[in-house]
Design a protein around this motif. Sequence first.
Motif: not given
Length: 149
Positions: A82-83, A87-93, A103-107
């Motif tokens: 995020s800006g 905070r991590t919003k999503g990852i590409w695996v 999409p990531i829901r945790q820290r």
Amino acid sequence: MKERFYELPVPLQKQIAIRLVGGAVFLLLFIIILLGFQDFYFSLPCLLLSGFLLINGIRLCYNSFAGNYMCIQGTCEKIETSGIRKRTKGIWVQLEENIVKIPIRQRMKTLSIGDTVIIYLSDKTPVYEHESGYMICSYYALGTEKRGN
């Protein structure tokens, strides 16, 4: 049953424990509020949240014991943040031949590009096409391993 629980992967154990303990805490909070204020409607949200967490935890535990989950392992290729707060919003695996966005829901502070990502998800989880790869919107648990481990 305790032995079967400890045979599960650690991220699944953690998610089951969080949900069951959270449900127990809200049940205790329901009882405290009910006895302290003697108003059922004021304590009802705690009872509802407790029921939701306990049922969700028991369902996850049942599915895990029955083996109704898949384990997907790949390498982290890209991290979306995020800006301002980063905070991590999503990852590409990167899987064997495909790229999957999650999409990531945790820290996730310790994740970096090149780390191994392990995703535990239901057998029935839908996979959507997204841009040049795929997208998985829900999962049970997510684990990471640092490069070189």
